[in-house]
Every structure is written in C-alpha cells, then in structure tokens.
Design an enzyme around this catalytic site. Structure first.
Site, PDB file in Angstrom:
ATOM      1  N   HIS A   1      50.187  34.877  36.126  1.00  0.00           N
ATOM      2  CA  HIS A   1      49.954  36.021  34.983  1.00  0.00           C
ATOM      3  C   HIS A   1      50.482  37.441  35.597  1.00  0.00           C
ATOM      4  O   HIS A   1      50.171  37.301  37.089  1.00  0.00           O
ATOM      5  CB  HIS A   1      48.590  36.191  34.683  1.00  0.00           C
ATOM      6  CG  HIS A   1      48.076  37.122  33.719  1.00  0.00           C
ATOM      7  ND1 HIS A   1      48.072  38.278  33.749  1.00  0.00           N
ATOM      8  CD2 HIS A   1      48.036  36.605  32.350  1.00  0.00           C
ATOM      9  CE1 HIS A   1      47.513  38.803  32.747  1.00  0.00           C
ATOM     10  NE2 HIS A   1      47.418  38.006  31.865  1.00  0.00           N
TER      11      HIS A   1
ATOM     12  N   ASP B   1      43.009  33.191  41.326  1.00  0.00           N
ATOM     13  CA  ASP B   1      42.924  33.921  39.719  1.00  0.00           C
ATOM     14  C   ASP B   1      42.125  32.850  39.061  1.00  0.00           C
ATOM     15  O   ASP B   1      43.024  31.643  38.717  1.00  0.00           O
ATOM     16  CB  ASP B   1      44.335  34.141  39.396  1.00  0.00           C
ATOM     17  CG  ASP B   1      44.223  34.821  37.959  1.00  0.00           C
ATOM     18  OD1 ASP B   1      42.995  34.512  37.350  1.00  0.00           O
ATOM     19  OD2 ASP B   1      45.139  35.117  37.578  1.00  0.00           O
TER      20      ASP B   1
ATOM     21  N   GLN C   1      41.376  31.625  33.862  1.00  0.00           N
ATOM     22  CA  GLN C   1      41.518  30.674  32.785  1.00  0.00           C
ATOM     23  C   GLN C   1      40.541  29.445  33.109  1.00  0.00           C
ATOM     24  O   GLN C   1      40.509  28.391  32.439  1.00  0.00           O
ATOM     25  CB  GLN C   1      43.087  30.091  32.725  1.00  0.00           C
ATOM     26  CG  GLN C   1      44.002  31.008  31.956  1.00  0.00           C
ATOM     27  CD  GLN C   1      43.511  31.467  30.554  1.00  0.00           C
ATOM     28  OE1 GLN C   1      42.721  30.635  29.742  1.00  0.00           O
ATOM     29  NE2 GLN C   1      43.983  32.509  30.034  1.00  0.00           N
TER      30      GLN C   1
ATOM     31  N   LYS D   1      36.493  35.912  28.903  1.00  0.00           N
ATOM     32  CA  LYS D   1      37.060  34.450  28.649  1.00  0.00           C
ATOM     33  C   LYS D   1      35.988  33.652  28.813  1.00  0.00           C
ATOM     34  O   LYS D   1      36.317  32.239  28.703  1.00  0.00           O
ATOM     35  CB  LYS D   1      38.418  34.524  29.421  1.00  0.00           C
ATOM     36  CG  LYS D   1      39.317  35.266  29.366  1.00  0.00           C
ATOM     37  CD  LYS D   1      40.483  34.811  30.215  1.00  0.00           C
ATOM     38  CE  LYS D   1      41.422  36.093  30.567  1.00  0.00           C
ATOM     39  NZ  LYS D   1      42.504  36.234  29.280  1.00  0.00           N
TER      40      LYS D   1
ATOM     41  N   CYS E   1      51.888  37.406  29.250  1.00  0.00           N
ATOM     42  CA  CYS E   1      52.097  38.054  30.396  1.00  0.00           C
ATOM     43  C   CYS E   1      52.725  37.286  31.420  1.00  0.00           C
ATOM     44  O   CYS E   1      52.088  37.197  32.622  1.00  0.00           O
ATOM     45  CB  CYS E   1      50.627  38.598  30.890  1.00  0.00           C
ATOM     46  SG  CYS E   1      49.960  39.695  29.508  1.00  0.00           S
TER      47      CYS E   1
HETATM   48  C1  LIG Z   1      45.623  33.672  34.454  1.00  0.00           C
HETATM   49  C2  LIG Z   1      45.107  35.002  33.946  1.00  0.00           C
HETATM   50  N1  LIG Z   1      45.120  35.753  34.913  1.00  0.00           N
HETATM   51  C3  LIG Z   1      44.588  37.085  34.756  1.00  0.00           C
HETATM   52  C4  LIG Z   1      44.112  37.438  33.463  1.00  0.00           C
HETATM   53  C5  LIG Z   1      43.807  38.773  33.077  1.00  0.00           C
HETATM   54  O1  LIG Z   1      42.462  39.104  32.732  1.00  0.00           O
HETATM   55  P1  LIG Z   1      42.029  40.384  32.180  1.00  0.00           P
HETATM   56  O2  LIG Z   1      42.858  41.201  31.265  1.00  0.00           O
HETATM   57  O3  LIG Z   1      40.841  40.084  31.905  1.00  0.00           O
HETATM   58  O4  LIG Z   1      41.846  41.217  33.349  1.00  0.00           O
HETATM   59  C6  LIG Z   1      44.526  36.642  32.416  1.00  0.00           C
HETATM   60  C7  LIG Z   1      44.231  37.071  30.934  1.00  0.00           C
HETATM   61  O5  LIG Z   1      44.846  36.877  30.096  1.00  0.00           O
HETATM   62  C8  LIG Z   1      45.037  35.187  32.592  1.00  0.00           C
HETATM   63  O6  LIG Z   1      45.168  34.452  31.629  1.00  0.00           O
END
Ligand SMILES: Cc1ncc(COP(=O)(O)O)c(C=O)c1O
Lengths: 151, 409
Positions: free
Chosen positions: B122, B202, B205, B228, B366
C-alpha cells in the site's frame, strides 16, 4: 435500470466509449498536456496541432471510466477547427451542463453529459479531457503535466 | 457463540436500504462497520468520563486515564505484546509507519544501506520508505510479486540475493489489500533477523480478521488501524519491541511526552508516552479496546475461516464471468477479491453496483506501482467481514452480470 443511470450512460456516451474518436498520439501535434485524476487513477493526454490560434487537429489518449473516455472522445470532435477562445467558451458551457444538468437544445452532443450532475463524484471524470485540452492550449509548445482538478 | 446471522444484528448501520435495495457492504478493506458495543462505548465516554488524561487529579481525569491505559493493556493482550508500553497509540497504520520511517530510519540509515520492501505494498508502506531512503542516501529495493495476476505471491527465492547484510530494515504487508495474498510473515521476520534487519509488518488488512501474536511472528514493529477492525477512525497502533523503542528518539515533541523542560531543552519520557505528544484520541483508544473484546468474543480463528471462506467463494463465482481477470492467489487468500474487465472500467462497475445497494471499491487501492506492473489502472474489490453472507456474493455476481450485459450488449 434507474432513470438516473439511464441519464448518465446515454447512447452517445456508450458509443464514444466503445468506439473512441481521435484516439492515439497525433503525429503532427505541437502541444500536449496530461491530466490526472489521482483519486481514481483516470488519465488523459491531449495532443493538439495548433496553427496560430486555431486547433487544426487533435487527439487524446488515456484510460479511465466510460464517462471520462467518452467525454474526451466527444471533445476532440467538438474542438477541431476552434480557436482557443472558442474552446474555452465551449468548455464553460460543458461545465455548466455537467454541474447543473441544464443543456440547451442546440447542444445536442455535449448535452448528453447532463446526467452527470446527479453523480457529483463523476464531474471530475467528465471534465478531465477538457482540462488537459485547455492546458495544452495555454502551455508553451513543450510537454506540460497538470495535476488534479478540483471541480 | 453466536451464529454469523446474529452478528448482523450487532451492526446498526447494516439495516438500511441504499437506492431502494438492502445495503450489501463489501468495502471492509477500506473500513469496517462498527458494532453497537463500540458505538455505545464512545457515547458513554463522552457522556460520563470525558476529561484529559495523565494531567488531572480529579475524578473524571482519573477515570479517563484508567480507561485509556486499560485500552492499551487490552490491545497489548490482543496481539500478545510482552508489555503494554510497547503499544503506541497513533492515528492509524499510516502514521505508525511514518513514525518508524522518520524516527528509526533517521537514526540508523546511511548511504550504502538498503531498505527492503515488496512490490505489493500500500502507498502507506511504500512512500514513507522512499522518503527515508532519499533522506538518508540508503537504497530502496523490492521483493517482486510472481505471476501475471500476482497469483504466486512474493518471490521468496529472490530473498536469497536481496536479503544481504546491507539490508537494515525490511517492511512488508501481512495481507495485500489488492491481491488478498497472505504473506508468510513469520518466515520473513526470521530471514530478516538472520541478516540483522529490523522488520516492520503492515497488519492493516489482517489485524481484524485473524489471530495475531507479535511474539510468535517475531517482528520488531507492527502497524494497524482501528477503523478496519470494528474500532473508530482516527485511532491506530504502532507496536514496537521495547528494547528498540527505548533507544528511539521521538518523532513529534510537545506536551505529555517530556520529563523535564527548561528554556534550554527537554528530556523524554520512556515509551509509550515518548511517542504520544499532545492530547491523544482518548475516546478512540477506548473504543478500540472494546472492538478487541468484540472480536475476541466472536473468536478470531472463526472470523478468519468465515472471511477467507467468503473470499474463496467469491473468487470461484466471479471467475465464471466472461472475460474477467481475478487477481491474487487461487487457493488460500485473505478476505477480499479484486477483479477487472478489459472493456468495462471499475468506476462504471461501482456506479452500477451502487444502484444494486452494493458498496464495493473501484480504483487503484493505493497500489499504483503494482497496478502498473499488472498492466491495469484500476480494479473492483469486494472485501468481506463478519457480517457478510454467501447470499451477498450472489448479489455481487448478479450485479456484475447486469453491468456486463449493459456495456457489452
Ligand atoms: C495494507 C494497508 N496498509 C495501510 C493502509 C492505510 O491505513 P490507514 O489509512 O488507516 O492509515 C491500508 C488501508 O487502506 C491498507 O489496506
């Protein structure tokens, strides 16, 4: 299918989406500008062959939803032969149509985009190609990259 | 143990119509809905306990502080951290990763070093590393993804050449938000440790969808977002191993994180306060603690079975559509499925789906570099959670058929 969706995806729009006009890089172009819609990833490049103040020929290339692609395609058919001022005036009318939904009768083709106004998130899609074209008109004869557009 | 159908009753938002159709919410990868218990906890906090933390000696401030620190301990237990001081409250995954990218990387990276990440990250686990590499002169390298639809996951064989002693940090996602790939994170941590690299997971998910134990994974840092996993927006966590946190300089400075301040300078509190300058999102942290209770009440191993099971059904049923490209692994996968049609753009798909009451995501998620690598500009994504049902997958597939019929004639 709902009336709103039928309004949005008019026959003219579907037709331009399926068979885009003036698509590809125009070999005789002396102006080019690129438009990006970072929130959804739509992209559009517009190539202009400008002679003096007049658009002798133009084309577009890019990827995106049916609305953005059809709008860019239709735009190329409308802007051929227009001066920069005429192009701006036509865009102003187009913008009016997609934001208010009111299309004057004589605007038959671009009037097809009136249905966009009930989907505010899609206004950016409909105007992407136009922004690129107007930026190409304003730029010096080198490549210009534009960033996002907020309307 | 409630049945999955009963779970729907816990989520007030689900009981509504969208465009005249029952809402089918399949955008859980972006954010999950909130159970009544979490909503009630926020209301209760603001109605009864609201006050600033760590500052006052009055009753409300003590109650707020207890609840806030209680949430920290609850979350430590949720991921089996050795110590609740290893739980830093942040705004979410993005901020958590940025803290590591700035604080840790600034102190440790130098020219010649390598930061390793993967091609499936992401933007939040990618751009901060690009910035850290630029600022320090370190190189940024990527573990490739395998297969035309990335069905093979990460190219683990490439680690033999990529994971050199020059690698100082290895950051990777647990579950890809675009592909649904579940990465072998424990193995990645083990291999990184063997060359002395610090690991960052990370877990955005995965956190709400499966049991997770940071000590078992053996990671140094782990980032996730509350929103999430049934929690509020604006709250998230950076887990960091105590030994690393204590040596780390703060990223932000100000009130709440200092011991002694003079006109000449200041000294820092230990973790976690050192990394929580200013008034934190107290209500959010409390809500997140309650979300942990809620998910444990459902049994996270069962949640994984349920969510991943729905994704496998969706993968099967969607694959039967003409000219569809379904991304990610064919077998085991996390609770989401992304797909694309060569002739119908994801935004048109999403607009039609919305008319059927379906909330699905269309776009690059993203994940622009990965999209480009796969020759795509956008996909449609359905992502599943505890309240979704197999019948909802049928609604999704029927909506796709209708959309294809309209555009293809
Ligand atoms: C794999 C992953 N990393 C990071 C994020 C970023 O999360 P946040 O926008 O809550 O900081 C997301 C959210 O879409 C994600 O799916």
């Amino acid at each position: 299918m709902s009336a709103d969706l039928t309004e949005l995806y008019q026959q003219v729009i579907l037709d331009h989406n399926r068979r885009p006009r003036n698509r590809g890089r125009l070999p005789t172009a002396n102006r080019v500008a690129h438009g990006d819609n970072p929130s959804c990833g739509d992209q559009c490049s517009v190539y202009l062959q400008l002679e003096g103040d007049r658009i002798k020929d133009l084309s577009f290339d890019g990827s995106g939803c049916a609305i953005s692609q059809a709008s860019a395609s239709l735009m190329t058919t409308q802007l051929k032969g227009k001066t920069a001022a005429e192009a701006q005036a036509l865009y102003d009318q187009f913008h009016q149509i997609v934001t208010t939904g009111n299309a004057p009768d004589e605007m038959s083709d671009i009037g097809a985009f009136a249905g966009v106004h009930t989907f505010p998130a899609r206004i950016k899609c409909a105007t992407l190609g136009w922004h690129a074209a107007l930026n190409a008109l304003k730029s010096d004869p080198t490549t210009v990259t534009t960033e996002s557009h907020n309307d | 143990m409630p049945t999955w159908k009963d779970v729907r009753a816990d989520f007030p938002i689900l009981h509504q119509q969208v465009n005249g159709k029952p809402l089918v919410y399949l955008d859980n990868g972006a954010t999950s809905q909130k159970p009544r218990a979490v909503i009630d906890a926020l209301v209760k906090y603001y109605e009864r306990d609201n006050s600033n933390v760590h500052r006052g000696l009055h009753a409300l401030s003590m109650r707020a502080t207890d609840a806030y620190e209680g949430a920290r301990a609850r979350i430590a237990k949720f991921i089996n951290a050795a110590d609740s001081a290893e739980i830093i409250f942040t705004r979410g995954t993005t901020e958590s990763i940025n803290i590591v990218a700035r604080s840790w990387a600034q102190a440790h990276l130098k020219p010649g070093d390598v930061v390793l990440t993967t091609e499936m990250e992401h933007h939040s686990n990618l751009v901060p590393w690009q910035q850290a590499a630029k600022a320090s002169g370190a190189a940024l390298k990527y573990v490739p993804v395998l297969g035309t639809n990335a069905e093979g996951g990460l190219d683990l064989a490439s680690l033999d050449t990529l994971l050199t002693p020059q690698v100082k940090l290895f950051a990777f996602t647990h579950i890809s938000n675009t592909l649904g790939t579940i990465n072998p994170v424990a193995e990645l941590c083990r291999r990184a440790r063997a060359v002395g690299a610090v690991t960052v997971i990370d877990a955005a998910q995965s956190i709400g969808h499966a049991p997770l134990d940071v000590q078992e994974l053996g990671c140094d840092f782990l980032a996730f977002s509350g929103h999430k996993m049934c929690g509020p927006t604006g709250i998230g966590v950076l887990y960091g191993r105590r030994a690393l946190l204590d040596k780390l300089a703060p990223d932000e400075t100000g009130g709440g994180m200092v011991v002694n301040v003079t006109y000449q300078g200041a000294t820092w509190k230990p973790a976690p306060e050192r990394f929580e300058a200013g008034t934190p999102h107290i209500a959010g942290a409390i809500g997140l603690g309650v979300a942990c209770d809620y998910l444990d009440g459902l049994d996270r191993a069962k949640i994984r079975e349920h969510d991943d099971g729905l994704a496998r059904i969706a993968y099967e049923k969607l694959s039967a559509l003409p000219d569809i490209r379904v991304l990610g692994p064919k077998g085991e996968r996390g609770g989401l499925v992304s797909f694309a049609f060569p002739d119908v753009h994801a935004h048109d798909v999403v607009t039609f789906a919305d008319e059927d009451g379906l909330a699905v995501r269309g776009g690059h998620h993203c994940n622009q570099p990965l999209m480009r690598k796969l020759g795509l500009t956008s996909t449609t994504r359905a992502s599943f959670y505890v309240y979704n049902t197999a019948e909802e997958i049928d609604v999704l597939v029927a909506s796709m058929r209708r959309t294809l019929k309209f555009f293809r004639g």
